[in-house]
Design a protein around this motif. Structure first.
Motif, PDB file in Angstrom:
ATOM      1  N   LEU A   9     -16.139   7.952  72.163  1.00 28.74           N
ATOM      2  CA  LEU A   9     -14.680   8.008  72.100  1.00 28.74           C
ATOM      3  C   LEU A   9     -14.156   9.280  71.406  1.00 28.74           C
ATOM      4  O   LEU A   9     -12.962   9.518  71.389  1.00 28.74           O
ATOM      5  CB  LEU A   9     -14.127   6.781  71.362  1.00 28.74           C
ATOM      6  CG  LEU A   9     -14.399   5.418  72.011  1.00 28.74           C
ATOM      7  CD1 LEU A   9     -13.955   4.304  71.085  1.00 28.74           C
ATOM      8  CD2 LEU A   9     -13.704   5.322  73.365  1.00 28.74           C
ATOM      9  N   GLY A  10     -15.077  10.069  70.844  1.00 27.21           N
ATOM     10  CA  GLY A  10     -14.669  11.298  70.159  1.00 27.21           C
ATOM     11  C   GLY A  10     -14.078  11.053  68.787  1.00 27.21           C
ATOM     12  O   GLY A  10     -13.249  11.814  68.316  1.00 27.21           O
ATOM     13  N   LYS A  11     -14.505   9.965  68.149  1.00 23.72           N
ATOM     14  CA  LYS A  11     -13.968   9.634  66.820  1.00 23.72           C
ATOM     15  C   LYS A  11     -14.811  10.275  65.731  1.00 23.72           C
ATOM     16  O   LYS A  11     -15.971  10.486  65.850  1.00 23.72           O
ATOM     17  CB  LYS A  11     -13.948   8.123  66.605  1.00 23.72           C
ATOM     18  CG  LYS A  11     -12.914   7.455  67.490  1.00 23.72           C
ATOM     19  CD  LYS A  11     -12.826   5.980  67.127  1.00 23.72           C
ATOM     20  CE  LYS A  11     -11.686   5.329  67.882  1.00 23.72           C
ATOM     21  NZ  LYS A  11     -11.395   4.006  67.437  1.00 23.72           N
ATOM     22  N   ILE A  69     -21.808   1.076  66.817  1.00 20.28           N
ATOM     23  CA  ILE A  69     -20.489   1.632  66.490  1.00 20.28           C
ATOM     24  C   ILE A  69     -20.535   3.149  66.503  1.00 20.28           C
ATOM     25  O   ILE A  69     -19.634   3.803  67.044  1.00 20.28           O
ATOM     26  CB  ILE A  69     -19.989   1.083  65.135  1.00 20.28           C
ATOM     27  CG1 ILE A  69     -19.624  -0.401  65.278  1.00 20.28           C
ATOM     28  CG2 ILE A  69     -18.805   1.891  64.605  1.00 20.28           C
ATOM     29  CD1 ILE A  69     -19.368  -1.116  63.967  1.00 20.28           C
ATOM     30  N   ASN A  70     -21.592   3.732  65.950  1.00 17.70           N
ATOM     31  CA  ASN A  70     -21.723   5.199  65.962  1.00 17.70           C
ATOM     32  C   ASN A  70     -21.789   5.734  67.390  1.00 17.70           C
ATOM     33  O   ASN A  70     -21.190   6.779  67.694  1.00 17.70           O
ATOM     34  CB  ASN A  70     -22.957   5.636  65.164  1.00 17.70           C
ATOM     35  CG  ASN A  70     -22.770   5.475  63.671  1.00 17.70           C
ATOM     36  OD1 ASN A  70     -21.650   5.370  63.169  1.00 17.70           O
ATOM     37  ND2 ASN A  70     -23.875   5.440  62.943  1.00 17.70           N
ATOM     38  N   ALA A  71     -22.498   5.027  68.267  1.00 20.13           N
ATOM     39  CA  ALA A  71     -22.589   5.468  69.665  1.00 20.13           C
ATOM     40  C   ALA A  71     -21.231   5.382  70.348  1.00 20.13           C
ATOM     41  O   ALA A  71     -20.829   6.309  71.072  1.00 20.13           O
ATOM     42  CB  ALA A  71     -23.620   4.625  70.415  1.00 20.13           C
ATOM     43  N   VAL A  72     -20.498   4.293  70.112  1.00 21.13           N
ATOM     44  CA  VAL A  72     -19.170   4.139  70.722  1.00 21.13           C
ATOM     45  C   VAL A  72     -18.209   5.175  70.138  1.00 21.13           C
ATOM     46  O   VAL A  72     -17.454   5.818  70.881  1.00 21.13           O
ATOM     47  CB  VAL A  72     -18.634   2.698  70.532  1.00 21.13           C
ATOM     48  CG1 VAL A  72     -17.175   2.606  70.997  1.00 21.13           C
ATOM     49  CG2 VAL A  72     -19.508   1.706  71.297  1.00 21.13           C
ATOM     50  N   ASP A  73     -18.247   5.351  68.828  1.00 20.30           N
ATOM     51  CA  ASP A  73     -17.381   6.370  68.199  1.00 20.30           C
ATOM     52  C   ASP A  73     -17.662   7.754  68.775  1.00 20.30           C
ATOM     53  O   ASP A  73     -16.735   8.520  69.057  1.00 20.30           O
ATOM     54  CB  ASP A  73     -17.574   6.399  66.679  1.00 20.30           C
ATOM     55  CG  ASP A  73     -16.888   5.253  65.956  1.00 20.30           C
ATOM     56  OD1 ASP A  73     -16.115   4.497  66.588  1.00 20.30           O
ATOM     57  OD2 ASP A  73     -17.136   5.115  64.740  1.00 20.30           O
TER      58      ASP A  73
END
Length: 176
Positions: free
Chosen positions: A174-176, A167-171
């Motif tokens: 995505l620039g979250k 999730i941290n990698a995807v965030d």
């Protein structure tokens, strides 16, 4: 097909939790996910697979992905593996990769690959072949992703930590 939809691929050697991770991420982000076509295909094989089977798995994976891309309302999708797997297995098991797959690799990129590490315990499965070659296949995945100049992150950890790392990698992507 909407070219603005980003594709995040969950890849890696056998028994690294790709299917579980792709489903968990899709649920977390409330986005569509593309299942691994080869699993369904191989469950129905009654003879050793051939180069034609690899071509069929390529077409099946691409068709599933395209069907999701044209129907999703999400900004991105999660893909449980990619047809890079067809290249890896074709090379390893049959000594060659169908030209069709080689031609498609640079034309169908993914925006982010999450390469799942081999730090999970091996889980037996009738469709898995190489419990003692996980380090080798991890190296192959690194080589293939580097050859594609792919944006990828290695995801390790057990249980919830593994999911949190993904999730941290995807965030981050995505620039979250």
């Amino acid at each position: 097909m909407n070219k603005l939809i980003k594709k995040i691929a969950i890849v890696g050697p056998e028994s690294t939790g790709k299917s579980t991770m792709s489903q968990l991420l899709a649920k977390h982000y409330k986005v569509s996910w593309v299942p691994e076509y080869a699993r369904y295909y191989c469950e129905n094989l009654i003879a050793p697979y051939t180069l034609q089977d690899e071509v069929n798995m390529f077409y099946g994976q691409v068709a599933l992905e395209d069907a999701i891309l044209v129907t999703t309302e999400s900004d991105f999708i999660i893909c449980d593996t990619t047809f890079v797997t067809v290249k890896i297995w074709s090379d390893e098991m049959l000594g060659e990769t169908p030209q069709l797959v080689l031609d498609a690799l640079p034309k169908r990129p993914y925006d982010l690959y999450l390469l799942l590490d081999i730090d999970l315990p091996w889980q037996d499965d009738p469709l898995r072949d190489f419990p003692n070659q996980r380090e080798y296949f991890m190296k192959v995945w690194h080589e293939e992703l580097k050859a594609l100049d792919a944006n990828y992150k290695v995801i390790g950890g057990l249980g919830e930590l593994r999911v949190k790392n993904a999730i941290n990698a995807v965030d981050g992507f995505l620039g979250k």
